[in-house]
Design a protein around this motif. Structure first.
Motif, PDB file in Angstrom:
ATOM      1  N   LYS A  70     -15.914  19.720 -35.689  1.00 53.34           N
ATOM      2  CA  LYS A  70     -15.549  19.180 -34.368  1.00 53.34           C
ATOM      3  C   LYS A  70     -14.082  18.743 -34.352  1.00 53.34           C
ATOM      4  N   LEU A  71     -13.661  18.063 -35.418  1.00 51.32           N
ATOM      5  CA  LEU A  71     -12.275  17.606 -35.544  1.00 51.32           C
ATOM      6  C   LEU A  71     -11.310  18.792 -35.553  1.00 51.32           C
ATOM      7  N   TYR A  72     -11.679  19.843 -36.262  1.00 55.78           N
ATOM      8  CA  TYR A  72     -10.844  21.038 -36.329  1.00 55.78           C
ATOM      9  C   TYR A  72     -10.684  21.672 -34.943  1.00 55.78           C
ATOM     10  N   ARG A  73     -11.780  21.804 -34.240  1.00 55.27           N
ATOM     11  CA  ARG A  73     -11.699  22.387 -32.885  1.00 55.27           C
ATOM     12  C   ARG A  73     -10.776  21.563 -31.985  1.00 55.27           C
ATOM     13  N   LYS A  74     -10.811  20.266 -32.153  1.00 53.72           N
ATOM     14  CA  LYS A  74     -10.027  19.368 -31.294  1.00 53.72           C
ATOM     15  C   LYS A  74      -8.531  19.379 -31.632  1.00 53.72           C
ATOM     16  N   TYR A  75      -8.176  19.518 -32.931  1.00 55.99           N
ATOM     17  CA  TYR A  75      -6.779  19.339 -33.344  1.00 55.99           C
ATOM     18  C   TYR A  75      -6.125  20.554 -33.997  1.00 55.99           C
ATOM     19  N   LYS A  76      -6.804  21.679 -34.053  1.00 57.65           N
ATOM     20  CA  LYS A  76      -6.210  22.847 -34.729  1.00 57.65           C
ATOM     21  C   LYS A  76      -4.917  23.304 -34.064  1.00 57.65           C
ATOM     22  N   ASP A  78      -2.763  21.444 -32.797  1.00 61.11           N
ATOM     23  CA  ASP A  78      -1.735  20.430 -33.063  1.00 61.11           C
ATOM     24  C   ASP A  78      -1.232  20.490 -34.505  1.00 61.11           C
ATOM     25  N   GLY A  79      -1.761  21.422 -35.298  1.00 58.30           N
ATOM     26  CA  GLY A  79      -1.291  21.574 -36.674  1.00 58.30           C
ATOM     27  C   GLY A  79      -2.263  21.114 -37.739  1.00 58.30           C
ATOM     28  N   LEU A  80      -3.529  20.927 -37.392  1.00 56.34           N
ATOM     29  CA  LEU A  80      -4.521  20.530 -38.384  1.00 56.34           C
ATOM     30  C   LEU A  80      -5.178  21.753 -39.002  1.00 56.34           C
ATOM     31  N   VAL A  81      -5.301  21.740 -40.311  1.00 61.89           N
ATOM     32  CA  VAL A  81      -6.038  22.764 -41.053  1.00 61.89           C
ATOM     33  C   VAL A  81      -7.085  22.031 -41.878  1.00 61.89           C
ATOM     34  N   ILE A  82      -8.274  22.575 -41.917  1.00 63.62           N
ATOM     35  CA  ILE A  82      -9.328  22.009 -42.757  1.00 63.62           C
ATOM     36  C   ILE A  82      -9.819  23.102 -43.690  1.00 63.62           C
ATOM     37  N   VAL A  83     -10.067  22.721 -44.924  1.00 63.76           N
ATOM     38  CA  VAL A  83     -10.638  23.610 -45.931  1.00 63.76           C
ATOM     39  C   VAL A  83     -11.813  22.858 -46.544  1.00 63.76           C
ATOM     40  N   SER A  84     -12.990  23.464 -46.545  1.00 62.30           N
ATOM     41  CA  SER A  84     -14.144  22.863 -47.217  1.00 62.30           C
ATOM     42  C   SER A  84     -14.545  23.745 -48.386  1.00 62.30           C
ATOM     43  N   LEU A  85     -14.768  23.105 -49.531  1.00 64.57           N
ATOM     44  CA  LEU A  85     -15.116  23.830 -50.749  1.00 64.57           C
ATOM     45  C   LEU A  85     -16.413  23.272 -51.323  1.00 64.57           C
ATOM     46  N   MET A  86     -17.386  24.154 -51.528  1.00 65.53           N
ATOM     47  CA  MET A  86     -18.694  23.754 -52.035  1.00 65.53           C
ATOM     48  C   MET A  86     -18.651  23.639 -53.547  1.00 65.53           C
ATOM     49  N   THR A  87     -19.075  22.493 -54.063  1.00 70.86           N
ATOM     50  CA  THR A  87     -18.995  22.224 -55.498  1.00 70.86           C
ATOM     51  C   THR A  87     -20.171  22.780 -56.287  1.00 70.86           C
ATOM     52  N   ASP A  88     -21.322  22.909 -55.670  1.00 72.18           N
ATOM     53  CA  ASP A  88     -22.498  23.425 -56.381  1.00 72.18           C
ATOM     54  C   ASP A  88     -22.569  24.940 -56.186  1.00 72.18           C
ATOM     55  N   THR A 105     -15.488  26.886 -38.231  1.00 71.23           N
ATOM     56  CA  THR A 105     -14.629  28.043 -37.956  1.00 71.23           C
ATOM     57  C   THR A 105     -13.346  28.017 -38.794  1.00 71.23           C
ATOM     58  N   TYR A 106     -13.248  27.098 -39.709  1.00 73.13           N
ATOM     59  CA  TYR A 106     -12.084  26.996 -40.599  1.00 73.13           C
ATOM     60  C   TYR A 106     -12.448  27.574 -41.968  1.00 73.13           C
ATOM     61  N   PRO A 107     -11.472  27.744 -42.882  1.00 70.13           N
ATOM     62  CA  PRO A 107     -11.752  28.344 -44.191  1.00 70.13           C
ATOM     63  C   PRO A 107     -12.739  27.525 -45.043  1.00 70.13           C
ATOM     64  N   VAL A 108     -13.717  28.232 -45.593  1.00 74.14           N
ATOM     65  CA  VAL A 108     -14.734  27.637 -46.456  1.00 74.14           C
ATOM     66  C   VAL A 108     -14.887  28.535 -47.672  1.00 74.14           C
ATOM     67  N   GLY A 109     -15.037  27.916 -48.840  1.00 75.41           N
ATOM     68  CA  GLY A 109     -15.214  28.693 -50.059  1.00 75.41           C
ATOM     69  C   GLY A 109     -15.916  27.877 -51.124  1.00 75.41           C
ATOM     70  N   LEU A 110     -15.842  28.364 -52.336  1.00 76.08           N
ATOM     71  CA  LEU A 110     -16.468  27.695 -53.476  1.00 76.08           C
ATOM     72  C   LEU A 110     -15.398  26.991 -54.306  1.00 76.08           C
ATOM     73  N   ALA A 111     -15.735  25.815 -54.793  1.00 71.50           N
ATOM     74  CA  ALA A 111     -14.811  25.038 -55.624  1.00 71.50           C
ATOM     75  C   ALA A 111     -15.067  25.362 -57.085  1.00 71.50           C
ATOM     76  N   SER A 112     -14.144  26.046 -57.683  1.00 75.26           N
ATOM     77  CA  SER A 112     -14.250  26.328 -59.119  1.00 75.26           C
ATOM     78  C   SER A 112     -13.951  25.052 -59.906  1.00 75.26           C
TER      79      SER A 112
END
Length: 160
Positions: A70-76, A78-88, A105-112
């Motif tokens: 939700k935050l990303y949709r609101k501020y993207k 304006d220069g906001l980038v979010i990256v979420s990385l799954m640890t498991d 809708t922002y980049p998501v991946g796995l956390a090595s």
């Protein structure tokens, strides 16, 4: 008092060694996104970046992912980038379902392990870092931060 001082000092050393320190400059990491693209954190220099570490079995993480989307949709714009990385990473097959369910809708991946070490080791999820436009880590949030607090910090670093 004499006996508590050594205990306190030892406790501080232990906490520091457990990864409660973190980099002041955003580490140069790269990861493969769920969308098939390869991302580098340095690609986002000049923007405010939130890097969020989460686990599939973590209820507060699931709440926070929806709030981050939700935050990303609101501020993207304006220069906001979010990256979420799954640890498991063993739960990687669940990642597409999580992304869809949370409306991400922002980049998501796995956390090595290498990525988690670069951020000072991640032991608790969610753990979230805010990186300013100059590439400096300005905030580390361990545990669920709350939507209002995150938005307040995002607005602060975006200059809004």
């Amino acid at each position: 008092m004499r006996k508590t001082l050594p205990f306190l000092l030892l406790s501080l050393v232990f906490l520091w060694s457990m990864g409660f320190s973190y980099p002041k400059k955003a580490p140069e990491i790269k990861f493969a996104g769920l969308d098939g693209k390869e991302y580098r954190l340095s690609d986002f220099r000049g923007r405010v970046v939130i890097v969020n570490f989460f686990a599939s079995h973590c209820p507060p993480c699931m709440v926070e992912l929806k709030e981050l989307a939700k935050l990303y949709r609101k501020y993207k714009n304006d220069g906001l980038v979010i990256v979420s990385l799954m640890t498991d990473t063993e739960a990687a097959p669940l990642l597409p379902q999580i992304v869809e369910a949370k409306g991400i809708t922002y980049p998501v991946g796995l956390a090595s392990e290498e990525i988690m070490r670069a951020f000072g080791n991640i032991y608790i999820t969610p753990t979230t870092f805010i990186i300013d436009r100059k590439g400096q880590v300005v905030k580390r949030l361990v545990g669920y931060a709350g939507e209002k607090y995150l938005e307040k910090k995002v607005r602060e670093y975006l200059g809004k």
